[in-house]
Design an enzyme around this catalytic site. Structure first.
Site, PDB file in Angstrom:
ATOM      1  N   LEU A   1      -8.834   8.377  -6.863  1.00 32.05           N
ATOM      2  CA  LEU A   1      -9.705   7.467  -6.115  1.00 32.05           C
ATOM      3  C   LEU A   1      -8.900   6.667  -5.092  1.00 32.05           C
ATOM      4  O   LEU A   1      -7.955   5.956  -5.445  1.00 32.05           O
ATOM      5  CB  LEU A   1     -10.434   6.514  -7.060  1.00 32.05           C
ATOM      6  CG  LEU A   1     -11.279   7.163  -8.160  1.00 32.05           C
ATOM      7  CD1 LEU A   1     -12.133   6.113  -8.856  1.00 32.05           C
ATOM      8  CD2 LEU A   1     -12.153   8.297  -7.607  1.00 32.05           C
TER       9      LEU A   1
ATOM     10  N   GLY B   1     -11.121   2.605  -1.830  1.00 35.72           N
ATOM     11  CA  GLY B   1     -11.136   1.138  -1.700  1.00 35.72           C
ATOM     12  C   GLY B   1     -10.529   0.717  -0.366  1.00 35.72           C
ATOM     13  O   GLY B   1      -9.662   1.391   0.172  1.00 35.72           O
TER      14      GLY B   1
ATOM     15  N   ARG C   1      -6.962  -7.024   0.576  1.00 36.34           N
ATOM     16  CA  ARG C   1      -5.950  -8.035   0.235  1.00 36.34           C
ATOM     17  C   ARG C   1      -4.556  -7.695   0.758  1.00 36.34           C
ATOM     18  O   ARG C   1      -3.664  -8.539   0.748  1.00 36.34           O
ATOM     19  CB  ARG C   1      -5.907  -8.236  -1.288  1.00 36.34           C
ATOM     20  CG  ARG C   1      -6.995  -9.178  -1.764  1.00 36.34           C
ATOM     21  CD  ARG C   1      -6.981  -9.309  -3.266  1.00 36.34           C
ATOM     22  NE  ARG C   1      -7.538  -8.119  -3.915  1.00 36.34           N
ATOM     23  CZ  ARG C   1      -7.442  -7.876  -5.220  1.00 36.34           C
ATOM     24  NH1 ARG C   1      -6.775  -8.709  -6.000  1.00 36.34           N
ATOM     25  NH2 ARG C   1      -7.978  -6.791  -5.740  1.00 36.34           N
TER      26      ARG C   1
ATOM     27  N   GLN D   1     -16.567   9.160  -0.021  1.00 37.32           N
ATOM     28  CA  GLN D   1     -17.534   8.255  -0.651  1.00 37.32           C
ATOM     29  C   GLN D   1     -18.080   7.375   0.487  1.00 37.32           C
ATOM     30  O   GLN D   1     -17.342   6.558   1.041  1.00 37.32           O
ATOM     31  CB  GLN D   1     -16.849   7.395  -1.719  1.00 37.32           C
ATOM     32  CG  GLN D   1     -17.833   6.507  -2.476  1.00 37.32           C
ATOM     33  CD  GLN D   1     -17.148   5.447  -3.337  1.00 37.32           C
ATOM     34  OE1 GLN D   1     -15.983   5.084  -3.110  1.00 37.32           O
ATOM     35  NE2 GLN D   1     -17.874   4.931  -4.308  1.00 37.32           N
TER      36      GLN D   1
ATOM     37  N   THR E   1     -16.552   2.628  -9.156  1.00 38.87           N
ATOM     38  CA  THR E   1     -15.663   3.731  -9.519  1.00 38.87           C
ATOM     39  C   THR E   1     -16.410   4.968 -10.038  1.00 38.87           C
ATOM     40  O   THR E   1     -15.960   6.097  -9.833  1.00 38.87           O
ATOM     41  CB  THR E   1     -14.616   3.268 -10.554  1.00 38.87           C
ATOM     42  OG1 THR E   1     -15.266   2.478 -11.562  1.00 38.87           O
ATOM     43  CG2 THR E   1     -13.530   2.430  -9.911  1.00 38.87           C
TER      44      THR E   1
ATOM     45  N   ASN F   1      -7.873  -1.997 -19.780  1.00 37.64           N
ATOM     46  CA  ASN F   1      -8.048  -0.670 -19.183  1.00 37.64           C
ATOM     47  C   ASN F   1      -7.137  -0.526 -17.976  1.00 37.64           C
ATOM     48  O   ASN F   1      -7.174  -1.339 -17.058  1.00 37.64           O
ATOM     49  CB  ASN F   1      -9.525  -0.526 -18.762  1.00 37.64           C
ATOM     50  CG  ASN F   1      -9.795   0.755 -18.001  1.00 37.64           C
ATOM     51  OD1 ASN F   1      -9.116   1.758 -18.197  1.00 37.64           O
ATOM     52  ND2 ASN F   1     -10.798   0.716 -17.127  1.00 37.64           N
TER      53      ASN F   1
ATOM     54  N   ARG G   1      22.454   8.990  10.259  1.00 37.50           N
ATOM     55  CA  ARG G   1      21.069   9.187  10.664  1.00 37.50           C
ATOM     56  C   ARG G   1      20.705  10.660  10.491  1.00 37.50           C
ATOM     57  O   ARG G   1      21.554  11.498  10.207  1.00 37.50           O
ATOM     58  CB  ARG G   1      20.896   8.701  12.095  1.00 37.50           C
ATOM     59  CG  ARG G   1      21.027   7.165  12.178  1.00 37.50           C
ATOM     60  CD  ARG G   1      21.111   6.677  13.594  1.00 37.50           C
ATOM     61  NE  ARG G   1      20.055   7.241  14.410  1.00 37.50           N
ATOM     62  CZ  ARG G   1      20.160   7.470  15.724  1.00 37.50           C
ATOM     63  NH1 ARG G   1      21.285   7.175  16.363  1.00 37.50           N
ATOM     64  NH2 ARG G   1      19.160   7.976  16.383  1.00 37.50           N
TER      65      ARG G   1
ATOM     66  N   ASN H   1      26.065  11.519  24.496  1.00 36.03           N
ATOM     67  CA  ASN H   1      25.157  12.653  24.293  1.00 36.03           C
ATOM     68  C   ASN H   1      23.879  12.571  25.120  1.00 36.03           C
ATOM     69  O   ASN H   1      23.110  13.502  25.155  1.00 36.03           O
ATOM     70  CB  ASN H   1      24.782  12.753  22.808  1.00 36.03           C
ATOM     71  CG  ASN H   1      24.052  11.505  22.314  1.00 36.03           C
ATOM     72  OD1 ASN H   1      24.329  10.397  22.766  1.00 36.03           O
ATOM     73  ND2 ASN H   1      23.126  11.690  21.412  1.00 36.03           N
ATOM     74  N   TYR H   2      23.670  11.442  25.793  1.00 34.84           N
ATOM     75  CA  TYR H   2      22.342  11.190  26.365  1.00 34.84           C
ATOM     76  C   TYR H   2      22.492  10.611  27.760  1.00 34.84           C
ATOM     77  O   TYR H   2      23.228   9.636  27.966  1.00 34.84           O
ATOM     78  CB  TYR H   2      21.624  10.193  25.446  1.00 34.84           C
ATOM     79  CG  TYR H   2      20.180   9.907  25.790  1.00 34.84           C
ATOM     80  CD1 TYR H   2      19.276  10.939  26.019  1.00 34.84           C
ATOM     81  CD2 TYR H   2      19.720   8.588  25.874  1.00 34.84           C
ATOM     82  CE1 TYR H   2      17.950  10.663  26.319  1.00 34.84           C
ATOM     83  CE2 TYR H   2      18.392   8.314  26.157  1.00 34.84           C
ATOM     84  CZ  TYR H   2      17.515   9.351  26.385  1.00 34.84           C
ATOM     85  OH  TYR H   2      16.201   9.071  26.676  1.00 34.84           O
TER      86      TYR H   2
HETATM   87  C1  UD1 Z   1     -10.812  -1.203 -12.397  1.00 28.45           C
HETATM   88  C2  UD1 Z   1     -11.542  -0.969 -13.729  1.00 28.45           C
HETATM   89  C3  UD1 Z   1     -11.003  -1.963 -14.758  1.00 28.45           C
HETATM   90  C4  UD1 Z   1      -9.503  -1.812 -14.892  1.00 28.45           C
HETATM   91  C5  UD1 Z   1      -8.817  -1.942 -13.529  1.00 28.45           C
HETATM   92  C6  UD1 Z   1      -7.365  -1.553 -13.648  1.00 28.45           C
HETATM   93  C7  UD1 Z   1     -13.785  -0.166 -13.227  1.00 28.45           C
HETATM   94  C8  UD1 Z   1     -15.220  -0.535 -13.125  1.00 28.45           C
HETATM   95  N1  UD1 Z   1     -12.950  -1.152 -13.553  1.00 28.45           N
HETATM   96  O1  UD1 Z   1     -11.182  -2.486 -11.959  1.00 28.45           O
HETATM   97  O2  UD1 Z   1     -11.609  -1.744 -16.016  1.00 28.45           O
HETATM   98  O3  UD1 Z   1      -8.985  -2.776 -15.790  1.00 28.45           O
HETATM   99  O4  UD1 Z   1      -9.431  -1.057 -12.574  1.00 28.45           O
HETATM  100  O5  UD1 Z   1      -6.678  -1.814 -12.445  1.00 28.45           O
HETATM  101  O6  UD1 Z   1     -13.431   0.982 -13.027  1.00 28.45           O
HETATM  102  N2  UD1 Z   1     -12.593   2.760  -5.730  1.00 28.45           N
HETATM  103  C9  UD1 Z   1     -13.233   3.685  -4.948  1.00 28.45           C
HETATM  104  N3  UD1 Z   1     -14.551   3.489  -4.671  1.00 28.45           N
HETATM  105  C10 UD1 Z   1     -15.244   2.431  -5.133  1.00 28.45           C
HETATM  106  C11 UD1 Z   1     -14.580   1.487  -5.933  1.00 28.45           C
HETATM  107  C12 UD1 Z   1     -13.249   1.683  -6.224  1.00 28.45           C
HETATM  108  O7  UD1 Z   1     -12.633   4.663  -4.510  1.00 28.45           O
HETATM  109  O8  UD1 Z   1     -16.441   2.351  -4.829  1.00 28.45           O
HETATM  110  C13 UD1 Z   1     -11.163   2.972  -6.046  1.00 28.45           C
HETATM  111  C14 UD1 Z   1     -10.255   1.939  -5.440  1.00 28.45           C
HETATM  112  O9  UD1 Z   1      -9.752   2.397  -4.206  1.00 28.45           O
HETATM  113  C15 UD1 Z   1      -9.138   1.846  -6.476  1.00 28.45           C
HETATM  114  C16 UD1 Z   1      -9.860   2.147  -7.791  1.00 28.45           C
HETATM  115  O10 UD1 Z   1     -11.031   2.852  -7.446  1.00 28.45           O
HETATM  116  O11 UD1 Z   1      -8.177   2.834  -6.259  1.00 28.45           O
HETATM  117  C17 UD1 Z   1     -10.178   0.917  -8.620  1.00 28.45           C
HETATM  118  O12 UD1 Z   1     -11.092   0.104  -7.951  1.00 28.45           O
HETATM  119  P1  UD1 Z   1     -11.023  -1.477  -8.014  1.00 28.45           P
HETATM  120  O13 UD1 Z   1     -12.177  -1.996  -7.278  1.00 28.45           O
HETATM  121  O14 UD1 Z   1      -9.682  -1.941  -7.624  1.00 28.45           O
HETATM  122  O15 UD1 Z   1     -11.274  -1.720  -9.575  1.00 28.45           O
HETATM  123  P2  UD1 Z   1     -10.896  -2.996 -10.436  1.00 28.45           P
HETATM  124  O16 UD1 Z   1     -11.885  -4.073 -10.183  1.00 28.45           O
HETATM  125  O17 UD1 Z   1      -9.480  -3.324 -10.256  1.00 28.45           O
END
Ligand code: UD1
Ligand code: CA
Length: 454
Positions: free
Chosen positions: A11, A14, A18, A77, A83, A173, A319, A372-373
């Protein structure tokens, strides 16, 4: 036994607001490689298929995925609805695959293949869902893992939706989840969004699957390994953790580091046994160091190979395209770019060697510059075996210095020099006997007369 190869769904949709960056979050680098590529490489080590989920206007992310794993399938997406929705973006890949699915987050770059393999093992041992859990020092913000008395996983509760009692649970998690569920996508499609964020949570898959008779379990790992990078301070922290691991691995393989905490490595750095690395050395990408070489303090090395028994630095810069044969010596304030040095060649002080080749045992004197240049083209300087280049020489490329030739110090060499010849380019020295003594007497007299006049 594993039922079939695993499909990894990574995934990366996001926004990563931040990070405060024009670059998508997962393209920020750790040890010279994007976070996305780190995660893809971990997945690739385990074998199987790879699907990457990206958001709108993330062509660069898709491009990076394909570059890292040409066989990866990329899915869009359309909007970040959670998620579970993100995983479902890869629905066609999941349905086609039909076997185990492991979800990884692209912003969790330190995950190790060995750890993911432990999730696969627990599927083999009978679990239908295996979740990678950890016990962070500060669980705030993470989903909590709710277990029954036997340690089986009942559900995952997102913090915003958790009761006070549930928030006191330390087991969290990581986001990494493994599934061995037929028709996984239809299960995920049944997840709703009636929660604090109004999102489709992948984590809800656990309670839902259990209600349908599936078994869920937890595999625990270190907090460091599942550090999520959301902001630049976490990026720096992930970098520090990565570096510490890599230094340790090299030391365990027979590399000496006097001050390991000051040595910076890249994801692809290769260092052989019995190499000595003094403090404050930076390895950019594409470096390999052969056995017994010594890297003295404060070197910066990128895209270079350093041969067996070579000695470089202190304060040397390499380099891309610097290729040092065995026993080459490169000393302080020498820059080498796109230049090959044969066995035993030396350039010990203050030189620029760019776009050239230096034969075995040739000696490059202090202050030698390969010109060289010319502002438009880069040209080659070729120095034959055993040649001796006197100090403060400018070698204006294109240029060939024959084997064993000798170049007088201070020369500006613009024409090829044949093997064994002496070439020098200097105006004749003019000596005036006694001149200095006379000059001093004249000057002191002049000063004395100025004083008596004032
Ligand atoms: C998520 C977990 C949480 C866990 C935490 C660990 C869920 C609902 N929650 O929360 O339980 O403790 O990660 O770091 O899964 N993403 C997408 N599309 C979306 C939403 C998210 O691709 O619509 C991707 C984000 O880019 C990221 C990942 O999913 O790579 C996690 O998403 P994020 O929103 O950061 O989840 P957390 O709130 O951190
Ligand atoms: Ca996160």
């Amino acid at each position: 036994m594993s039922a079939s190869p695993t499909l990894f769904v990574v995934l990366a949709a996001g926004k990563g607001t931040r990070m405060k960056s024009s670059l998508p979050k997962v393209l920020h680098k750790i040890a010279g490689r994007t976070m996305l590529a780190h995660v893809l490489s971990a997945a690739q080590e385990l074998g199987g298929g790879i699907a990457v989920v990206v958001g709108p206007e993330m062509e660069t992310v898709a491009g990076e995925a394909i570059q890292a794993v040409p066989a990866a399938q990329v899915f869009l997406q359309p909007s970040p609805r959670g998620t579970a929705d993100a995983v479902l973006a890869a629905r066609t890949a999941i349905d086609q695959h039909g076997g185990d699915v492991i979800v990884l987050f692209a912003d969790t770059p330190l995950i190790r293949p060995e750890t993911v393999a432990r999730l696969q093992k627990s599927l083999d041992a009978g679990a239908d869902i295996a979740v990678l859990g950890f016990r962070p020092k500060d669980p705030a913000g993470y989903g909590r893992l709710l277990l029954d008395a036997n340690g089986a996983l009942l559900a995952i509760r997102e913090e915003r939706d958790a009761s006070d009692t549930e928030r006191r649970i330390g087991l969290c998690n990581s986001g990494v989840m493994a599934f061995r569920i037929p028709n996984l996508s239809s299960l995920l499609a049944r997840i709703g969004n009636s929660n604090a964020k109004g999102e489709y949570y992948l984590t809800d898959a656990v309670a839902l699957a259990r209600s349908e008779g599936h078994r869920a379990t937890v595999v625990e790992c270190d907090e460091e390994e599942v550090l999520g990078v959301n902001a630049r301070d976490q990026l720096a922290l992930a970098e520090a953790i990565w570096q510490r691991r890599a230094r340790l691995a090299f030391m365990q393989n027979g590399v000496t580091m006097i001050a390991p905490e000051t040595v910076w490595l890249s994801f692809d750095t290769r260092i052989a046994q019995d190499v000595l690395i003094e403090p404050n050395v930076v390895f950019g990408t594409g470096v390999s160091i052969e056995e017994g070489a010594k890297i003295l303090a404060f070197c910066h090395i990128e895209g270079a190979s350093i041969g067996r028994g070579a000695r470089v630095g202190p304060f040397a810069r390499f380099r891309p395209g610097a290729k040092l044969g065995p026993d080459v010596h490169i000393g302080n304030f020498v820059e080498v770019k796109n230049t090959t040095l044969g066995p035993g060649a030396k350039a010990n002080h203050l030189s620029y060697l760019g776009d050239g080749s230096v034969g075995a045992k040739a000696n490059i004197g202090a202050g030698t510059i390969f010109c060289n240049y010319d502002g438009f083209n880069k040209e080659k300087t070729e120095i034959g075996e055993g040649a001796f280049i006197g100090s403060n020489t400018s070698l204006v490329a294109p240029l060939k210095i024959g084997a064993g030739a000798y170049i007088g110090s201070g020369s500006v060499i613009t024409k090829d020099v044949s093997p064994g010849a002496l070439a020098l380019e200097r105006s004749p020295q003019d000596e005036r006997p006694g001149w200095a003594d006379k000059f001093r007497i004249l000057m002191s007299r002049r000063k004395a007369s100025q004083k008596s006049n004032s």
